[in-house]
Write a protein that holds these residues in place. Structure first.
Motif, PDB file in Angstrom:
ATOM      1  N   ALA A  59       0.810  -1.217   0.000  1.00 57.60           N
ATOM      2  CA  ALA A  59       0.000   0.000   0.000  1.00 57.60           C
ATOM      3  C   ALA A  59       0.847   1.272   0.000  1.00 57.60           C
ATOM      4  O   ALA A  59       0.641   2.172  -0.825  1.00 57.60           O
ATOM      5  CB  ALA A  59      -0.950  -0.008   1.193  1.00 57.60           C
ATOM      6  N   LEU A  60       1.793   1.370   0.921  1.00 57.91           N
ATOM      7  CA  LEU A  60       2.583   2.608   1.011  1.00 57.91           C
ATOM      8  C   LEU A  60       3.495   2.803  -0.202  1.00 57.91           C
ATOM      9  O   LEU A  60       3.558   3.916  -0.757  1.00 57.91           O
ATOM     10  CB  LEU A  60       3.383   2.627   2.306  1.00 57.91           C
ATOM     11  CG  LEU A  60       3.925   4.002   2.712  1.00 57.91           C
ATOM     12  CD1 LEU A  60       2.810   5.025   2.847  1.00 57.91           C
ATOM     13  CD2 LEU A  60       4.708   3.898   4.020  1.00 57.91           C
ATOM     14  N   PRO A  61       4.207   1.766  -0.673  1.00 59.51           N
ATOM     15  CA  PRO A  61       4.970   1.946  -1.922  1.00 59.51           C
ATOM     16  C   PRO A  61       4.084   2.344  -3.099  1.00 59.51           C
ATOM     17  O   PRO A  61       4.490   3.146  -3.944  1.00 59.51           O
ATOM     18  CB  PRO A  61       5.608   0.569  -2.148  1.00 59.51           C
ATOM     19  CG  PRO A  61       5.713  -0.027  -0.775  1.00 59.51           C
ATOM     20  CD  PRO A  61       4.501   0.461  -0.048  1.00 59.51           C
ATOM     21  N   ALA A  62       2.866   1.798  -3.149  1.00 58.83           N
ATOM     22  CA  ALA A  62       1.943   2.164  -4.232  1.00 58.83           C
ATOM     23  C   ALA A  62       1.541   3.622  -4.131  1.00 58.83           C
ATOM     24  O   ALA A  62       1.433   4.328  -5.149  1.00 58.83           O
ATOM     25  CB  ALA A  62       0.704   1.271  -4.180  1.00 58.83           C
ATOM     26  N   ALA A  63       1.324   4.108  -2.919  1.00 60.73           N
ATOM     27  CA  ALA A  63       0.976   5.518  -2.726  1.00 60.73           C
ATOM     28  C   ALA A  63       2.124   6.421  -3.154  1.00 60.73           C
ATOM     29  O   ALA A  63       1.919   7.462  -3.798  1.00 60.73           O
ATOM     30  CB  ALA A  63       0.615   5.763  -1.265  1.00 60.73           C
ATOM     31  N   GLN A  64       3.348   6.043  -2.804  1.00 57.46           N
ATOM     32  CA  GLN A  64       4.510   6.823  -3.215  1.00 57.46           C
ATOM     33  C   GLN A  64       4.640   6.840  -4.739  1.00 57.46           C
ATOM     34  O   GLN A  64       4.951   7.869  -5.350  1.00 57.46           O
ATOM     35  CB  GLN A  64       5.781   6.234  -2.597  1.00 57.46           C
ATOM     36  CG  GLN A  64       5.840   6.316  -1.084  1.00 57.46           C
ATOM     37  CD  GLN A  64       6.229   7.694  -0.580  1.00 57.46           C
ATOM     38  OE1 GLN A  64       6.322   8.654  -1.349  1.00 57.46           O
ATOM     39  NE2 GLN A  64       6.451   7.811   0.723  1.00 57.46           N
ATOM     40  N   ALA A  65       4.394   5.698  -5.360  1.00 58.33           N
ATOM     41  CA  ALA A  65       4.477   5.614  -6.825  1.00 58.33           C
ATOM     42  C   ALA A  65       3.427   6.505  -7.475  1.00 58.33           C
ATOM     43  O   ALA A  65       3.692   7.146  -8.506  1.00 58.33           O
ATOM     44  CB  ALA A  65       4.290   4.162  -7.271  1.00 58.33           C
ATOM     45  N   GLN A 318      -3.055  12.883   0.152  1.00 58.30           N
ATOM     46  CA  GLN A 318      -4.041  11.911   0.627  1.00 58.30           C
ATOM     47  C   GLN A 318      -3.637  10.490   0.260  1.00 58.30           C
ATOM     48  O   GLN A 318      -3.979   9.551   0.974  1.00 58.30           O
ATOM     49  CB  GLN A 318      -5.414  12.240   0.036  1.00 58.30           C
ATOM     50  CG  GLN A 318      -6.113  13.372   0.735  1.00 58.30           C
ATOM     51  CD  GLN A 318      -7.605  13.141   0.864  1.00 58.30           C
ATOM     52  OE1 GLN A 318      -8.187  12.361   0.126  1.00 58.30           O
ATOM     53  NE2 GLN A 318      -8.228  13.801   1.801  1.00 58.30           N
ATOM     54  N   ALA A 319      -2.941  10.330  -0.857  1.00 58.09           N
ATOM     55  CA  ALA A 319      -2.525   8.977  -1.236  1.00 58.09           C
ATOM     56  C   ALA A 319      -1.634   8.360  -0.173  1.00 58.09           C
ATOM     57  O   ALA A 319      -1.729   7.162   0.112  1.00 58.09           O
ATOM     58  CB  ALA A 319      -1.793   9.013  -2.581  1.00 58.09           C
ATOM     59  N   ILE A 320      -0.756   9.189   0.440  1.00 57.07           N
ATOM     60  CA  ILE A 320       0.132   8.669   1.483  1.00 57.07           C
ATOM     61  C   ILE A 320      -0.674   8.262   2.710  1.00 57.07           C
ATOM     62  O   ILE A 320      -0.492   7.167   3.264  1.00 57.07           O
ATOM     63  CB  ILE A 320       1.193   9.720   1.858  1.00 57.07           C
ATOM     64  CG1 ILE A 320       2.074  10.019   0.640  1.00 57.07           C
ATOM     65  CG2 ILE A 320       2.046   9.221   3.023  1.00 57.07           C
ATOM     66  CD1 ILE A 320       2.807   8.823   0.095  1.00 57.07           C
ATOM     67  N   HIS A 321      -1.588   9.124   3.135  1.00 55.98           N
ATOM     68  CA  HIS A 321      -2.436   8.761   4.269  1.00 55.98           C
ATOM     69  C   HIS A 321      -3.286   7.529   3.927  1.00 55.98           C
ATOM     70  O   HIS A 321      -3.503   6.661   4.775  1.00 55.98           O
ATOM     71  CB  HIS A 321      -3.336   9.938   4.642  1.00 55.98           C
ATOM     72  CG  HIS A 321      -2.604  11.061   5.313  1.00 55.98           C
ATOM     73  ND1 HIS A 321      -1.865  10.872   6.467  1.00 55.98           N
ATOM     74  CD2 HIS A 321      -2.490  12.369   4.995  1.00 55.98           C
ATOM     75  CE1 HIS A 321      -1.336  12.033   6.825  1.00 55.98           C
ATOM     76  NE2 HIS A 321      -1.688  12.961   5.950  1.00 55.98           N
ATOM     77  N   GLY A 322      -3.762   7.474   2.686  1.00 53.80           N
ATOM     78  CA  GLY A 322      -4.516   6.301   2.266  1.00 53.80           C
ATOM     79  C   GLY A 322      -3.676   5.043   2.293  1.00 53.80           C
ATOM     80  O   GLY A 322      -4.153   3.964   2.664  1.00 53.80           O
ATOM     81  N   GLY A 323      -2.403   5.169   1.894  1.00 50.14           N
ATOM     82  CA  GLY A 323      -1.506   4.018   1.949  1.00 50.14           C
ATOM     83  C   GLY A 323      -1.322   3.508   3.359  1.00 50.14           C
ATOM     84  O   GLY A 323      -1.367   2.295   3.611  1.00 50.14           O
ATOM     85  N   TRP A 324      -1.118   4.433   4.301  1.00 51.08           N
ATOM     86  CA  TRP A 324      -0.997   4.022   5.710  1.00 51.08           C
ATOM     87  C   TRP A 324      -2.281   3.354   6.189  1.00 51.08           C
ATOM     88  O   TRP A 324      -2.242   2.357   6.922  1.00 51.08           O
ATOM     89  CB  TRP A 324      -0.691   5.235   6.584  1.00 51.08           C
ATOM     90  CG  TRP A 324       0.718   5.729   6.525  1.00 51.08           C
ATOM     91  CD1 TRP A 324       1.165   6.909   6.015  1.00 51.08           C
ATOM     92  CD2 TRP A 324       1.883   5.031   6.997  1.00 51.08           C
ATOM     93  NE1 TRP A 324       2.527   6.996   6.128  1.00 51.08           N
ATOM     94  CE2 TRP A 324       3.002   5.866   6.735  1.00 51.08           C
ATOM     95  CE3 TRP A 324       2.091   3.799   7.607  1.00 51.08           C
ATOM     96  CZ2 TRP A 324       4.304   5.503   7.065  1.00 51.08           C
ATOM     97  CZ3 TRP A 324       3.397   3.432   7.936  1.00 51.08           C
ATOM     98  CH2 TRP A 324       4.483   4.277   7.668  1.00 51.08           C
ATOM     99  N   THR A 325      -3.409   3.904   5.784  1.00 51.65           N
ATOM    100  CA  THR A 325      -4.696   3.366   6.228  1.00 51.65           C
ATOM    101  C   THR A 325      -4.928   1.955   5.695  1.00 51.65           C
ATOM    102  O   THR A 325      -5.339   1.053   6.430  1.00 51.65           O
ATOM    103  CB  THR A 325      -5.839   4.294   5.770  1.00 51.65           C
ATOM    104  OG1 THR A 325      -5.644   5.587   6.359  1.00 51.65           O
ATOM    105  CG2 THR A 325      -7.190   3.753   6.185  1.00 51.65           C
ATOM    106  N   ILE A 326      -4.668   1.771   4.398  1.00 52.35           N
ATOM    107  CA  ILE A 326      -4.825   0.437   3.803  1.00 52.35           C
ATOM    108  C   ILE A 326      -3.865  -0.547   4.455  1.00 52.35           C
ATOM    109  O   ILE A 326      -4.228  -1.699   4.761  1.00 52.35           O
ATOM    110  CB  ILE A 326      -4.584   0.505   2.281  1.00 52.35           C
ATOM    111  CG1 ILE A 326      -5.705   1.292   1.599  1.00 52.35           C
ATOM    112  CG2 ILE A 326      -4.491  -0.903   1.688  1.00 52.35           C
ATOM    113  CD1 ILE A 326      -7.064   0.654   1.718  1.00 52.35           C
TER     114      ILE A 326
END
Length: 460
Positions: A59-65, A318-326
């Motif tokens: 999730a977090l690597p995907a958000a960073q990407a 928000q993608a980063i926060h979403g990555g942490w959440t997922i």
């Protein structure tokens, strides 16, 4: 909102819903999968664990990407990978290939879900509305997933669960292809220079605990209904739809409670109470599971909306926060399954042995003729051996029934008595696991309370 924007919003919401539904969509199909692929209950649990574990890690690597390479492009690549992996899941003839495809599904799903949260604000007009759409889509998918999976398993096959996801992925990919072509390198560079931000630790910790409890609830109640009480997948699907129905019914109430801490605390108390009720079932009755499920469903609506809203708040992307959440949610799912699977399998073995002893006593005390007792004892032992570590279905051992009216009545009474012992053993085998799951849910009150105290200190 233009037609293109509406179509893009629908595609993003659909992608999020389908991916997060996959964390639980196969729950009702698991008994069919382990029978067809000839694996144990513990082994088939990895069909769930593998997907959720990889989703949490990716999730977090995907958000960073999504921030560095372009959200639309990452979402497009993710949904394509997800669709291809879904097709491979459907054609899998071995547990190894199925697990590998599930891992690939999770990688693509993580990219699609996290990138969708980065794209939604430009489509719906604000980050707050985007977070609402994203969270609602995920919650609806996760809630409806088991029931839809059960229907498809019963009406077609467990493989159809994965095949129907392919056209969904094609639709979402076709819609995302346009925005992906329009992304500019300047925008991606700007996103790459933004600070990553820190996660909301308390909200994500509470999400992990609640997710552990909910995953365990879905997995355990499905095994209890299908394997313990021998319902069909479609019958079990009808029973577990109480949770999503109550979740949808309670959603308007959730919107009226402004305090996220109060909403989350009320929700976890309802979830914990419902799971405790499932752990204290006095009898093998589907009707008795409905009120506890209703509590869990209502708690789900209150808790997930509040904790997701809190977890997505912050100054970073928000993608980063979403990555942490997922990551937090699905790590909780994995933890719940890994902790509780050995507990209920050990309890099931113990209860099964006790049921066998009770069945032997009932057989010896029955008025069935001595010759029939020996024959029944052999047939029952064969059934138990054939079922392995599964809850045995003993009805075939009593066929054909005697033609003599008295012996026939005695055999039916014996069959019902032994089957009642098996049902009781199956019910009690899940009790400790449901109570542990309730403990997971109630433990979420600790980080919720810490977050509330911090909010009050900041207000002062």
């Amino acid at each position: 909102m233009s037609p293109d924007q509406k179509r893009l919003r629908a595609a993003l919401a659909l992608a999020v819903g389908v991916v997060l539904a996959d964390s639980s969509v196969v729950v009702l199909a698991l008994p069919e999968i382990y029978r067809e692929l000839d694996v144990s209950v513990t082994a088939v649990t990895w069909v769930l664990v593998a997907f959720n574990l990889v989703l949490a890690l990716a999730a977090l690597p995907a958000a960073q990407a999504a921030r560095r390479l372009g959200a639309a492009r990452v979402a497009l690549v993710g949904i394509v990978i997800f669709g291809v992996a879904s097709f491979v899941c459907g054609i899998s003839g071995s547990i190894g290939l199925l697990l590998a495809a599930r891992c690939l599904q999770a990688v693509g799903g993580a990219a699609a879900v996290c990138a969708s949260l980065e794209l939604l604000p430009t489509v719906v007009g604000s980050e707050r509305r985007a977070a609402t759409v994203w969270a609602a889509s995920g919650a609806l998918g996760a809630a409806l997933g088991p029931g839809l999976g059960g229907l498809l398993t019963e009406l077609i096959s467990w493989q159809s669960i994965f095949f129907v996801q392919v056209p969904v992925a094609i639709f979402c990919g076709a819609v995302l292809a346009g925005p992906a072509r329009l992304e500019r390198s300047r925008e991606r560079l700007t996103a790459a220079l933004e600070p990553a931000g820190r996660p909301h630790l308390a909200a994500n910790a509470a999400l992990a605990l609640v997710s552990a409890a909910l995953a365990a609830a879905l997995f355990l109640i499905v095994l209890l209904l299908i394997e313990g009480w021998r319902l069909t997948p479609i019958g079990a699907a009808a029973a577990v739809t109480v949770m999503p129905i109550c979740a949808l019914g309670a959603a308007p109430l959730a919107n009226r409670v402004e305090s996220t801490s109060a909403r989350a605390a009320a929700g976890v108390i309802l979830i914990g109470g419902g799971l405790a009720g499932l752990g204290l079932l006095p009898d093998a009755s589907v009707l008795l599971t409905l009120p506890p499920q209703a509590l869990v469903g209502a708690g789900l609506a209150l808790t997930l909306s509040a904790l997701t809203e809190a977890a997505l708040a912050g100054s970073a992307s928000q993608a980063i926060h979403g990555g942490w959440t997922i990551a937090a949610r699905h790590a909780g799912v994995v933890a719940g399954l890994l902790v509780l699977t050995p507990v209920f399998t050990a309890d099931l073995e113990t209860e099964r042995a006790d049921a066998e002893q009770a069945g032997i006593a009932a057989l010896l005390d029955s008025s069935v003729s001595p010759g029939s007792k020996l024959d029944l004892a052999t047939k029952i032992a064969d059934r138990i051996t054939a079922e392995g570590d599964k809850v045995p279905v003993l009805d075939p051992a009593f066929e054909p029934l005697p033609t003599d009216p008295e012996q026939r009545a005695a055999t039916i009474d014996l069959r019902d008595e032994i089957q009642s012992e098996v049902d009781s053993a199956a019910t009690h085998a899940f009790s400790a696991s449901f109570l542990i799951a309730a403990g997971f849910a109630l433990a979420a009150l600790i980080p919720i309370g810490l977050a509330r105290r911090r909010e009050e200190e900041l207000e002062l």
